[in-house]
Enzyme design. Structure first.
Site, PDB file in Angstrom:
ATOM      1  N   ASN A  72       9.244  47.794  -2.187  1.00  0.00           N
ATOM      2  CA  ASN A  72      10.658  48.019  -2.501  1.00  0.00           C
ATOM      3  C   ASN A  72      11.230  48.913  -1.404  1.00  0.00           C
ATOM      4  O   ASN A  72      10.945  50.102  -1.372  1.00  0.00           O
ATOM      5  CB  ASN A  72      10.778  48.689  -3.881  1.00  0.00           C
ATOM      6  CG  ASN A  72      12.218  49.075  -4.197  1.00  0.00           C
ATOM      7  OD1 ASN A  72      13.149  48.656  -3.508  1.00  0.00           O
ATOM      8  ND2 ASN A  72      12.399  49.889  -5.228  1.00  0.00           N
ATOM      9  N   LYS A  91      14.254  49.823  -0.880  1.00  0.00           N
ATOM     10  CA  LYS A  91      15.424  50.634  -1.258  1.00  0.00           C
ATOM     11  C   LYS A  91      16.513  50.469  -0.185  1.00  0.00           C
ATOM     12  O   LYS A  91      16.627  49.385   0.372  1.00  0.00           O
ATOM     13  CB  LYS A  91      15.001  52.082  -1.482  1.00  0.00           C
ATOM     14  CG  LYS A  91      13.791  52.149  -2.449  1.00  0.00           C
ATOM     15  CD  LYS A  91      13.442  53.497  -2.940  1.00  0.00           C
ATOM     16  CE  LYS A  91      12.243  53.379  -3.893  1.00  0.00           C
ATOM     17  NZ  LYS A  91      11.878  54.639  -4.522  1.00  0.00           N
ATOM     18  N   HIS A  95      15.170  49.571 -12.186  1.00  0.00           N
ATOM     19  CA  HIS A  95      14.548  50.650 -11.410  1.00  0.00           C
ATOM     20  C   HIS A  95      15.153  51.991 -11.831  1.00  0.00           C
ATOM     21  O   HIS A  95      16.352  52.080 -12.099  1.00  0.00           O
ATOM     22  CB  HIS A  95      14.767  50.413  -9.910  1.00  0.00           C
ATOM     23  CG  HIS A  95      13.901  51.305  -9.084  1.00  0.00           C
ATOM     24  ND1 HIS A  95      14.229  52.614  -8.838  1.00  0.00           N
ATOM     25  CD2 HIS A  95      12.696  51.089  -8.491  1.00  0.00           C
ATOM     26  CE1 HIS A  95      13.251  53.166  -8.117  1.00  0.00           C
ATOM     27  NE2 HIS A  95      12.319  52.263  -7.894  1.00  0.00           N
ATOM     28  N   GLU A 149      16.015  54.503 -10.207  1.00  0.00           N
ATOM     29  CA  GLU A 149      17.150  54.965  -9.389  1.00  0.00           C
ATOM     30  C   GLU A 149      18.444  54.300  -9.846  1.00  0.00           C
ATOM     31  O   GLU A 149      19.516  54.904  -9.791  1.00  0.00           O
ATOM     32  CB  GLU A 149      16.867  54.700  -7.905  1.00  0.00           C
ATOM     33  CG  GLU A 149      15.846  55.689  -7.358  1.00  0.00           C
ATOM     34  CD  GLU A 149      14.950  55.145  -6.256  1.00  0.00           C
ATOM     35  OE1 GLU A 149      15.281  54.120  -5.654  1.00  0.00           O
ATOM     36  OE2 GLU A 149      13.889  55.773  -6.016  1.00  0.00           O
ATOM     37  N   GLU A 190       6.712  52.847 -13.632  1.00  0.00           N
ATOM     38  CA  GLU A 190       7.001  53.810 -12.566  1.00  0.00           C
ATOM     39  C   GLU A 190       7.443  55.129 -13.196  1.00  0.00           C
ATOM     40  O   GLU A 190       8.621  55.305 -13.506  1.00  0.00           O
ATOM     41  CB  GLU A 190       8.121  53.287 -11.672  1.00  0.00           C
ATOM     42  CG  GLU A 190       7.796  52.010 -10.944  1.00  0.00           C
ATOM     43  CD  GLU A 190       8.605  51.886  -9.652  1.00  0.00           C
ATOM     44  OE1 GLU A 190       7.983  51.775  -8.593  1.00  0.00           O
ATOM     45  OE2 GLU A 190       9.846  51.933  -9.710  1.00  0.00           O
ATOM     46  N   GLY A 202       8.666  58.951  -5.045  1.00  0.00           N
ATOM     47  CA  GLY A 202       9.136  59.654  -3.851  1.00  0.00           C
ATOM     48  C   GLY A 202       8.742  61.123  -3.805  1.00  0.00           C
ATOM     49  O   GLY A 202       9.247  61.883  -2.980  1.00  0.00           O
ATOM     50  N   SER A 226       4.651  56.848  -5.512  1.00  0.00           N
ATOM     51  CA  SER A 226       3.799  57.468  -4.489  1.00  0.00           C
ATOM     52  C   SER A 226       2.477  56.731  -4.276  1.00  0.00           C
ATOM     53  O   SER A 226       1.427  57.348  -4.078  1.00  0.00           O
ATOM     54  CB  SER A 226       3.559  58.946  -4.812  1.00  0.00           C
ATOM     55  OG  SER A 226       4.796  59.645  -4.826  1.00  0.00           O
TER      56      SER A 226
HETATM   57  P1  13P Z   1       7.618  55.651  -3.687  1.00  0.00           P
HETATM   58  O1  13P Z   1       6.446  54.762  -3.419  1.00  0.00           O
HETATM   59  O2  13P Z   1       8.372  56.046  -2.458  1.00  0.00           O
HETATM   60  O3  13P Z   1       7.232  56.813  -4.563  1.00  0.00           O
HETATM   61  O4  13P Z   1       8.668  54.781  -4.539  1.00  0.00           O
HETATM   62  C1  13P Z   1       8.222  54.090  -5.657  1.00  0.00           C
HETATM   63  C2  13P Z   1       9.288  53.199  -6.117  1.00  0.00           C
HETATM   64  O5  13P Z   1      10.307  53.626  -6.601  1.00  0.00           O
HETATM   65  C3  13P Z   1       9.075  51.750  -5.959  1.00  0.00           C
HETATM   66  O6  13P Z   1      10.044  51.032  -6.652  1.00  0.00           O
END
Ligand code: 13P
Length: 256
Positions: free
Chosen positions: A10, A12, A98, A100, A170, A176, A216
């Site tokens: 992903n 982003k 997601h 976010e 997640e 992150g 992560s």
């Molecule tokens: P990270 O791997 O950067 O922690 O992000 C995970 C994520 O949100 C994947 O959708």
């Protein structure tokens, strides 16, 4: 267990069209080691680069995922993109829910459910994301939260083929932050999700649906996560932005 591992990057809000093209062409080469191995791989670029990704990956086994979708088929919805539009540019999967999007764009379980339905109607495979926040975990409500997100997110969806749905656990506190859930933490929630899938759909669905872990994920921890019975792959953010680290994660997901 016959579930084929699935690794999804992903991206982003990273990578232009030119960067996407370059990444995908290099990824194709880098994936040569997967020949004859059981693994599926997808990348989820921003909307603007989906078409370029699909073109660059044509003829390979790597597929393209959208990071979001809107639930209506068409209409006066400024800024939105429909499932049909995603099919047209070569998408195979669509990420919905997601954290976010839940956090910054106020998405609810209801809108996420409508988005998953819209993807399915178009023949796209939803990757339904869910997970608890740090305060929810600390308050002991992790399983209550993920149960609500799962039941509402999947409400009314008639799906019988386990290949037509992907779940992604997640934990928000792991995204992150560099703080990955321990393999046991991931396993506990994902085993719980699988039981829920049996209740919501059927034992056959529960057995076959891939449940990814995200938060992560790195080349260093993919092996221990994949060793868990109910971790069937990963949704990777930061570490999916470099071809080398993404390829190492794919490598680490393949059973020896
Ligand atoms: P990270 O791997 O950067 O922690 O992000 C995970 C994520 O949100 C994947 O959708």
């Amino acid at each position: 267990m016959s579930r084929t591992p699935l690794i999804v990057g992903n991206w982003k809000m990273y990578k232009t069209v030119a960067e996407t093209r370059d990444f995908c062409l290099r990824l194709k080469d880098e994936m040569a080691f997967t020949k004859g191995k059981q693994v599926e791989v997808a990348v989820a670029p921003p909307f603007t680069a989906l078409s370029a990704a699909a073109q660059a990956l044509r003829g390979s086994f790597i597929s393209v995922a959208a990071q979001d979708v809107f639930w209506a088929e068409s209409g006066a919805y400024t800024g939105e993109v429909s499932a049909k539009m995603l099919t047209e540019v070569g998408c195979h999967f669509g990420i919905v829910g997601h954290s976010e999007r839940r956090q910054y764009f106020h998405e609810t379980d209801v809108s996420i459910n409508k988005k998953a339905a819209a993807l399915m109607k178009e023949g796209l495979i939803p990757i339904l994301c869910l997970g608890e926040t740090l305060s929810e975990r600390q308050g002991g409500s992790t399983l209550v939260v993920v149960e609500r997100q799962t039941r509402q997110g999947l409400k009314g969806l008639a799906v019988q083929d386990p290949q037509k749905l992907v779940m992604a656990y997640e934990p928000v506190w792991a995204i992150g932050t560099g703080q990955t859930a321990t393999p046991n933490q991931a396993q506990e929630v994902q085993a719980f999700l699988r039981k829920l899938l049996a209740e919501i759909f059927s034992p056959n669905m529960a057995e076959g649906v891939r449940i990814l872990y995200g938060g992560s994920v790195k080349p260093e921890n993919i092996g221990e996560l994949m060793a868990m019975n109910d971790v069937d792959g990963a949704l990777v953010g930061g570490a999916s932005l470099e071809v080398k680290s993404f390829a190492q994660i794919v490598r680490g997901s393949i059973s020896p």
